[in-house]
Scaffold this active site. Structure first.
Site: not given
Ligand code: NDP
Length: 260
Positions: A16, A59, A63, A84, A99, A119-122
């Site tokens: 950034s 980041t 967030k 963000n 984002d 995936g189900a994170g942020g």
């Molecule tokens: P979070 O930690 O919030 O969520 C991660 C998710 O991935 C969870 O649902 C987790 O599942 C799942 N997960 C983690 N490891 C594995 C694996 N080995 N196999 C399967 N599922 C897995 O992460 P974020 O949402 O914050 O970020 C996710 C990705 O997005 C990162 O790699 C980050 O670098 C990228 N990103 C890119 C951006 C861009 O501008 N290009 C902006 C923001 C993020 P469970 O619930 O089962 O633990």
């Protein structure tokens, strides 16, 4: 002199500062964008104010704290519950999630309707809610069950690995961190291969070619990594920092020059 920062932990890897300083230079604005390693997310507001910042990006892992730090939250960030971008305006901290529209900018050229998000994170929250708002048919698939209730509450289709019944999707998006610093795929390879047979596009939020994208290429799918999402979330953040005074095209030009 305008002052901006990105807060994160870790934050040294963030691109950034490069992007935003590039845009400041291109537009002839006297200002500086720096990094701030923030260990305790609950101190975000206090630190932002003590540094007298005009704006900031936030980041991982702050967030959600950023959402709490703001006096007012605008747009899709209200539904996502995480943001963000923070802009200082008339004594208030105004929050945005860029984002979500940043991701949309990177995929809107695709002729896709049915989308599967892994995936189900942020990042998944931002991508899923924004694409739903734009009229896409969105399904979320996660390794475990726990984080899926957020999406069900928003009337999105959800599956965990244990109950997934594959269907046909135009666009498959990896928002997991699988492949970020290892060689893993975000889900079972044989199921992924079945999905790729019927898909047209594949996007990874990670900024490089992951094993997920390499496998998609072997099925001749059109692929994109997360660099465009990164660029557009930055362009939209900068646009908010200056309250729309500069066009997104000229901001983008400055950021791209900085990358070059
Ligand atoms: P979070 O930690 O919030 O969520 C991660 C998710 O991935 C969870 O649902 C987790 O599942 C799942 N997960 C983690 N490891 C594995 C694996 N080995 N196999 C399967 N599922 C897995 O992460 P974020 O949402 O914050 O970020 C996710 C990705 O997005 C990162 O790699 C980050 O670098 C990228 N990103 C890119 C951006 C861009 O501008 N290009 C902006 C923001 C993020 P469970 O619930 O089962 O633990």
């Amino acid at each position: 002199m305008k002052l901006f920062a990105i807060f994160g932990n870790p934050v040294s890897h963030s691109l950034s500062p490069l992007m935003h300083n590039g845009a400041l230079k291109e537009l002839g604005i006297e200002g500086c964008y720096t990094r701030y390693l923030l260990k305790e997310g609950h101190r975000l507001r206090e630190v932002f104010l003590s540094l007298k910042l005009d704006g900031a990006n936030v980041t991982v892992p702050h967030k959600e704290d950023a959402f709490k730090a703001c006096d007012e939250v605008r747009g899709i960030a209200r539904e996502i519950g995480a943001l963000n971008t923070i802009v200082y305006k008339e004594g208030k901290l105004i929050g945005y999630n860029t984002d979500a529209p940043g991701f949309y900018e990177s995929v809107k050229e695709f002729d896709a309707k049915r989308v599967l998000i892994l995936g189900a994170g942020g990042t998944a929250r931002a991508v899923a809610l924004y694409l739903k708002e734009k009229g896409y048919d969105v399904t979320v698939l996660n390794r475990s069950e726990e984080r899926l209730s957020f999406f069900r509450d928003k009337n999105l289709k959800t599956f965990s690995w244990s109950d997934f019944t594959p269907s046909s999707y135009d666009l498959i998006v990896n928002t997991t961190s699988a492949g970020l610093s290892d060689d893993s795929l975000p889900m079972d390879e044989s199921v992924l291969r079945e999905l790729f047979k019927n898909a047209k596009y594949c996007v990874d939020a990670i900024y490089k070619e992951t094993p997920f994208l390499s496998l998609a290429k072997s099925f001749s799918l059109r692929v994109k990594d997360g660099k465009e999402m990164l660029l557009y979330q930055g362009v939209i953040a900068f646009y908010h920092f200056f309250d729309g005074a500069f066009s997104k095209e000229e901001i983008k030009r400055g950021m791209i020059k900085a990358f070059e």
